[in-house]
Design a protein around this motif. Structure first.
Motif, PDB file in Angstrom:
ATOM      1  N   LYS A   5       1.038  -1.128  -0.119  1.00  0.00           N
ATOM      2  CA  LYS A   5       0.015  -0.019   0.029  1.00  0.00           C
ATOM      3  C   LYS A   5       0.826   1.225  -0.151  1.00  0.00           C
ATOM      4  O   LYS A   5       0.719   2.215   0.777  1.00  0.00           O
ATOM      5  N   THR A   6       1.945   1.138  -1.065  1.00  0.00           N
ATOM      6  CA  THR A   6       2.745   2.302  -0.871  1.00  0.00           C
ATOM      7  C   THR A   6       3.434   2.513  -2.450  1.00  0.00           C
ATOM      8  O   THR A   6       3.016   1.559  -3.205  1.00  0.00           O
ATOM      9  N   ASP A   7       3.995   3.687  -2.657  1.00  0.00           N
ATOM     10  CA  ASP A   7       4.651   3.632  -4.085  1.00  0.00           C
ATOM     11  C   ASP A   7       5.939   2.897  -3.995  1.00  0.00           C
ATOM     12  O   ASP A   7       6.568   2.616  -2.867  1.00  0.00           O
ATOM     13  N   LEU A   8       6.370   2.422  -5.132  1.00  0.00           N
ATOM     14  CA  LEU A   8       7.734   2.046  -5.434  1.00  0.00           C
ATOM     15  C   LEU A   8       8.591   2.979  -4.892  1.00  0.00           C
ATOM     16  O   LEU A   8       8.483   4.083  -5.130  1.00  0.00           O
ATOM     17  N   PHE A   9       9.870   2.555  -4.028  1.00  0.00           N
ATOM     18  CA  PHE A   9      10.719   3.498  -3.707  1.00  0.00           C
ATOM     19  C   PHE A   9      11.209   4.387  -4.616  1.00  0.00           C
ATOM     20  O   PHE A   9      11.281   5.645  -4.494  1.00  0.00           O
ATOM     21  N   SER A  10      11.618   3.867  -5.642  1.00  0.00           N
ATOM     22  CA  SER A  10      11.993   4.870  -6.771  1.00  0.00           C
ATOM     23  C   SER A  10      11.907   4.365  -8.312  1.00  0.00           C
ATOM     24  O   SER A  10      12.611   3.371  -8.574  1.00  0.00           O
ATOM     25  N   GLU A  11      10.882   4.812  -9.104  1.00  0.00           N
ATOM     26  CA  GLU A  11      10.828   4.323 -10.318  1.00  0.00           C
ATOM     27  C   GLU A  11      12.145   4.655 -11.208  1.00  0.00           C
ATOM     28  O   GLU A  11      12.592   4.061 -11.928  1.00  0.00           O
ATOM     29  N   LYS A  12      12.739   5.737 -10.632  1.00  0.00           N
ATOM     30  CA  LYS A  12      13.933   6.268 -11.457  1.00  0.00           C
ATOM     31  C   LYS A  12      14.878   5.187 -11.228  1.00  0.00           C
ATOM     32  O   LYS A  12      15.549   4.751 -12.460  1.00  0.00           O
ATOM     33  N   ILE A  54      30.381  -8.824 -11.877  1.00  0.00           N
ATOM     34  CA  ILE A  54      30.085  -7.707 -11.307  1.00  0.00           C
ATOM     35  C   ILE A  54      28.856  -6.886 -11.584  1.00  0.00           C
ATOM     36  O   ILE A  54      28.125  -6.311 -10.445  1.00  0.00           O
ATOM     37  N   MET A  55      28.651  -6.751 -12.911  1.00  0.00           N
ATOM     38  CA  MET A  55      27.230  -6.179 -13.367  1.00  0.00           C
ATOM     39  C   MET A  55      26.026  -6.711 -12.722  1.00  0.00           C
ATOM     40  O   MET A  55      25.269  -5.993 -11.965  1.00  0.00           O
ATOM     41  N   VAL A  56      26.009  -7.960 -12.700  1.00  0.00           N
ATOM     42  CA  VAL A  56      25.027  -8.743 -12.202  1.00  0.00           C
ATOM     43  C   VAL A  56      24.754  -8.645 -10.459  1.00  0.00           C
ATOM     44  O   VAL A  56      23.818  -8.388 -10.094  1.00  0.00           O
ATOM     45  N   ALA A  57      26.222  -8.632  -9.988  1.00  0.00           N
ATOM     46  CA  ALA A  57      25.799  -8.432  -8.555  1.00  0.00           C
ATOM     47  C   ALA A  57      25.300  -7.139  -8.127  1.00  0.00           C
ATOM     48  O   ALA A  57      24.412  -6.970  -7.430  1.00  0.00           O
ATOM     49  N   VAL A  58      25.826  -6.257  -9.038  1.00  0.00           N
ATOM     50  CA  VAL A  58      25.214  -4.602  -8.883  1.00  0.00           C
ATOM     51  C   VAL A  58      23.889  -4.576  -9.082  1.00  0.00           C
ATOM     52  O   VAL A  58      23.162  -3.790  -8.264  1.00  0.00           O
ATOM     53  N   LEU A  59      23.233  -5.126 -10.302  1.00  0.00           N
ATOM     54  CA  LEU A  59      21.960  -5.084 -10.562  1.00  0.00           C
ATOM     55  C   LEU A  59      21.110  -5.881  -9.338  1.00  0.00           C
ATOM     56  O   LEU A  59      19.974  -5.187  -9.170  1.00  0.00           O
ATOM     57  N   PHE A  60      21.751  -6.896  -8.837  1.00  0.00           N
ATOM     58  CA  PHE A  60      20.859  -7.677  -7.840  1.00  0.00           C
ATOM     59  C   PHE A  60      20.539  -6.574  -6.658  1.00  0.00           C
ATOM     60  O   PHE A  60      19.565  -6.688  -5.879  1.00  0.00           O
ATOM     61  N   ILE A  61      21.768  -5.877  -6.363  1.00  0.00           N
ATOM     62  CA  ILE A  61      21.788  -4.946  -5.272  1.00  0.00           C
ATOM     63  C   ILE A  61      20.871  -3.742  -5.385  1.00  0.00           C
ATOM     64  O   ILE A  61      20.116  -3.614  -4.709  1.00  0.00           O
ATOM     65  N   MET A  62      20.900  -3.349  -6.759  1.00  0.00           N
ATOM     66  CA  MET A  62      20.136  -2.192  -6.971  1.00  0.00           C
ATOM     67  C   MET A  62      18.472  -2.706  -6.780  1.00  0.00           C
ATOM     68  O   MET A  62      17.602  -1.936  -6.456  1.00  0.00           O
ATOM     69  N   VAL A  63      18.037  -3.902  -7.131  1.00  0.00           N
ATOM     70  CA  VAL A  63      16.782  -4.379  -7.053  1.00  0.00           C
ATOM     71  C   VAL A  63      16.511  -4.526  -5.710  1.00  0.00           C
ATOM     72  O   VAL A  63      15.331  -4.226  -5.126  1.00  0.00           O
ATOM     73  N   PHE A  64      17.529  -5.006  -4.763  1.00  0.00           N
ATOM     74  CA  PHE A  64      17.038  -5.497  -3.337  1.00  0.00           C
ATOM     75  C   PHE A  64      16.897  -4.191  -2.759  1.00  0.00           C
ATOM     76  O   PHE A  64      15.942  -3.994  -2.032  1.00  0.00           O
ATOM     77  N   VAL A  65      17.749  -2.991  -3.255  1.00  0.00           N
ATOM     78  CA  VAL A  65      17.493  -1.811  -2.324  1.00  0.00           C
ATOM     79  C   VAL A  65      16.202  -1.260  -2.668  1.00  0.00           C
ATOM     80  O   VAL A  65      15.635  -0.770  -2.045  1.00  0.00           O
ATOM     81  N   ASN A  66      15.707  -1.230  -3.948  1.00  0.00           N
ATOM     82  CA  ASN A  66      14.348  -0.582  -4.257  1.00  0.00           C
ATOM     83  C   ASN A  66      13.448  -1.213  -3.883  1.00  0.00           C
ATOM     84  O   ASN A  66      12.445  -0.614  -3.377  1.00  0.00           O
ATOM     85  N   LEU A  67      13.418  -2.684  -3.699  1.00  0.00           N
ATOM     86  CA  LEU A  67      12.109  -3.377  -3.238  1.00  0.00           C
ATOM     87  C   LEU A  67      12.280  -3.304  -1.654  1.00  0.00           C
ATOM     88  O   LEU A  67      11.203  -3.158  -1.058  1.00  0.00           O
ATOM     89  N   THR A  68      13.292  -3.203  -0.824  1.00  0.00           N
ATOM     90  CA  THR A  68      13.388  -3.250   0.477  1.00  0.00           C
ATOM     91  C   THR A  68      13.057  -1.782   0.840  1.00  0.00           C
ATOM     92  O   THR A  68      12.428  -1.732   2.029  1.00  0.00           O
TER      93      THR A  68
END
Lengths: 449, 307
Positions: A80-87, A126-140
């Protein structure tokens, strides 16, 4: 297009596009098994380069983005909130596609670390790891900003899946050894299969279950059968699934105690699998009209059935007596396809087909095309499994009987031909899917219902 | 559940599992070399990189199991065989044969022909052609493949070299000497054995099929030794016609097909062809290419299969 769902739509487009590329690579590889000289002697079209391209694009180009598309849709709604960052989401998608191009080109050039499921070279890792971290940050961060205090099971699965994959990916790709990306000797095999199996156990499975847990009760308009079961299923999946990688090495000189752990836990996989299925199937009980009525839900429900088959088959294959026949041959390839395409791939497609109409606020461009894709892929993947299982039994029993690989090769030729034909169906399914998704998102008119 | 429980809880579970199923084996699996272990040369290591870059590992295992009968089954894999493999190349499928003990099974020239296009030496193979690698890289790849089996492979390689010298000398001395040399290495009782199966249309048809699947790439469709693999092989594949009137027998053909001729590209077929198939392909060669067959002239009690 709604401003709020750019990330979900972006992942949906990513998945649909790369499914076409990934299945084309698979189809070409299957064709090479039938007619090895057909495309001449071209380095990047050789089987050994097409195969890792196919596998990595299926895993990271088609299935994972497809499942993330649904996750980026249901996270804000369940919380019940917006996504942390669509950007941040859009940046993730752009980078994700750059990563996929990079992965395809490097693998095509023969830049590989030679470890199954961990082929990609260090910069790509490295790109994969960074991407997963970015997804993780956005979702958490979305979770942290939530207005709903209760966390639904889908949220647990995705949060755990992303963080655990970030860790096991770095570990399994031996990210601290940029040149080889490997350990030495037997411990390398143990680590590789720990990671390799966790791609399914800690990435595709949790993300798929998350989608099913969201879509099935929604479409059936019933509450989930049991929240206690989802709790048990979640924790038992994490505990049991992580132990079983060594069942790929039962015929290799690794410590016996480790083999025993992997076999016992492979049997134990029945627990989380059946908990999930009981929970979902009881939720869907008596609701077949609703399931049939929505193409996304239909894909997902079939995915749950495939999950049943692939899991029971997988447990059985961990038995040493069964593996005497099934190891090293096409049986395993069939198993992999029913798992990744039949189960996780169907879940990803279902999630996207569920999400897109909800985001755009109008029906799919064509239910007919979506149904066509459904049947092409369903027949394709079941046919694949049947044909490859037969070929695998011929190979396994023949070898056990003392016949050489070369003699058996001629016996499985016809199955390779059927397999490539089924690959054509799956590829066309992917093309139709991409067209349908593009039209549904970008073009308003002219749909065929 | 709170987000903290989900994330920290799952990380804790993962840490515990990694400790048991990854870290514990990592610190306890012995890294002592096995008795066949040796280090690879720089050329072999360069070949290994080519092996990795082109995904050979997807079709070729390097992992011999207790239940194996095929290539390399003389030795069951031990952890000490792999201590320098970085990454380990066990493989997960056998679309092609296991290569753990491939070193020395064939001489280098066989590999050159086979890598350029595998169907030249193995007509039913579905391995991709590797002509694109170029001569230099194929040589490196061959060096790696010839090192598989390590000390055991070195012994076989030494054997290949020794017999290559002898067979080359015999070939260069002309057909008369070459045929005599070839026959002289077949044990005498075998030289005298006639093919026990009489020539029949059915047997010739079966022999023809086996010839196509196993022999044609080197010996050519008309048995003149001019198959597609010929340009890469030295000594070149035998032209069967030179065997006529030089003491050929069914037994000699059988023995050479069964055991191969080490040092030349002629492999042994005892693992791939059962007795009847070897007799029949031998008679096919004798009837069509040599025009001198002793099939069914061996005497003894009349066999039940004879007409």
């Amino acid at each position: 297009m709604s401003e709020n769902n750019k990330t979900a739509l972006g992942f949906c487009l990513t998945s649909s596009f790369w499914m076409v590329v990934a299945t084309l690579a698979g189809l070409l590889a299957a064709t090479k098994l039938v007619a090895p000289d057909l495309m001449g002697s071209i380095s990047w079209l050789t089987f050994g380069r097409l195969r890792p391209i196919h596998i990595n694009l299926v895993l990271f180009g088609f299935v994972t983005p497809g499942l993330l598309s649904a996750a980026f849709y249901y996270f804000p709604r369940l919380l019940k909130t917006d996504l942390f960052s669509e950007k941040l989401g859009v940046i993730t998608i752009v980078l994700w596609n750059i990563f996929l191009v990079f992965a395809t080109v490097t693998l095509g050039l023969g830049q590989t670390q030679g470890r199954e499921y961990a082929e990609m070279i260090w910069p790509v890792d490295i790109m994969v790891a960074v991407l997963f971290i970015m997804v993780f940050v956005n979702l958490t961060m979305t979770v942290a900003n939530r207005k709903e205090s209760l966390l639904y099971v889908s949220i647990w699965y995705v949060c755990a899946g992303i963080v655990l994959t970030a860790v096991t990916y770095a570990l399994g790709n031996v990210i601290w050894q940029p040149d080889t990306g490997a350990l030495k000797g037997i411990p390398d095999a143990i680590l590789l299969w720990f990671y390799g199996h966790n791609v399914f156990g800690l990435l595709l499975t949790p993300l798929s279950l998350g989608v099913a847990y969201y879509v099935i009760p929604r479409s059936c308009k019933t509450p989930l059968y049991s929240h206690t079961l989802s709790l048990l299923g979640f924790w038992s999946l994490l505990v049991v699934y992580t132990h079983i990688g060594t069942h790929h090495l039962l015929q290799v000189p690794v410590p016996t105690w480790l083999k025993v752990i992997s076999i016992v836990d492979s049997m134990g996989m029945v627990i989380p699998v059946m908990i999930f299925l009981i929970n979902i199937w009881y939720t869907a009980k008596g609701k077949f009209a609703e399931i049939h009525g929505d193409i996304g839900t239909k894909f997902i429900f079939v995915g749950t059935i495939m999950y049943f088959f692939v899991s029971i088959q997988g447990s059985m294959m961990a038995l040493p007596q069964v593996q005497r026949i099934t190891h090293f041959n096409n049986w395993v390839v069939g198993h992999a396809h029913i798992g990744v395409l039949g189960f996780a791939g169907m879940m990803a497609l279902g999630g996207m087909y569920y999400v897109v109409p909800h985001i755009t606020g109008r029906p799919l461009f064509s239910r007919l095309l979506a149904d066509l894709q459904y049947w092409l892929i369903l027949i394709g993947v079941i046919g694949f499994t049947v044909v490859l299982t037969i070929a695998g039994l011929i190979q396994g029993n023949g070898w056990l009987n003392g016949e050489t690989v070369y003699r058996i090769l001629a016996e499985i030729h016809v199955y390779n031909v059927i397999r490539a034909s089924l690959g054509v169906m799956i590829f066309f399914g992917a093309v139709i899917g991409l067209y349908n998704i593009l039209r549904s998102i970008f073009v308003r008119s002219g749909g065929v219902q | 559940m709170t987000p903290r429980i989900v994330v920290i809880g799952s990380l804790l579970i993962l840490a515990a599992v990694v400790l048991v199923v990854v870290a514990l084996p990592f610190y306890t699996v012995s890294d002592a070399p096995s008795e066949i272990y040796r280090q690879r040369t720089d050329e072999e290591l360069a070949g290994k990189q080519i092996y990795i870059a082109n995904g050979c590992v997807y079709c070729h295992s390097q992992s011999i199991r207790t239940i194996d009968w095929g290539l390399g089954a003389e030795r069951i894999a031990q952890s000490g065989d792999y201590i320098d493999d970085h990454p380990i190349l066990l493989g997960s499928a056998r679309t092609g044969p296991d290569l753990s003990q491939e070193g020395g099974e064939h001489p280098d020239d066989w590999h050159m022909a086979h890598f350029k296009n595998p169907r030249t030496t193995r007509p039913n193979s579905i391995m991709p052609p590797f002509l694109f690698l170029g001569e230099e890289n194929i040589k490196k790849l061959t060096a790696y493949v010839q090192s598989l089996g390590m000390i055991m492979a070195d012994k076989r390689i030494a054997r290949q070299r020794k017999w290559k010298e002898l067979s080359t000398a015999a070939f260069e001395a002309g057909p008369e000497v070459n045929v005599k040399w070839l026959h002289s290495h077949v044990p005498e009782p075998w030289q005298k054995i006639a093919n026990p199966y009489p020539t029949t249309p059915g047997a010739l048809a079966r022999g023809h099929k086996i010839y196509q699947d196993f022999c044609m790439g080197c010996h050519g469709p008309v048995g003149d030794g001019m198959g597609p693999a010929q340009p890469d092989l030295y000594p070149p594949p035998l032209n069967f016609t030179i065997l006529k009137d030089r003491g050929i027998s069914g037994g000699i053909l059988y023995y050479q097909i069964m055991n191969g001729i080490t040092g030349t590209a002629m492999p042994y077929f005892k693992k791939e062809l059962e007795s009847e198939k070897i007799w029949e392909v031998g008679d096919y060669v004798a009837v069509y290419f040599i025009n001198e067959s002793d099939a069914g002239q061996g005497g003894g009690i009349d066999a039940a299969f004879e007409n």
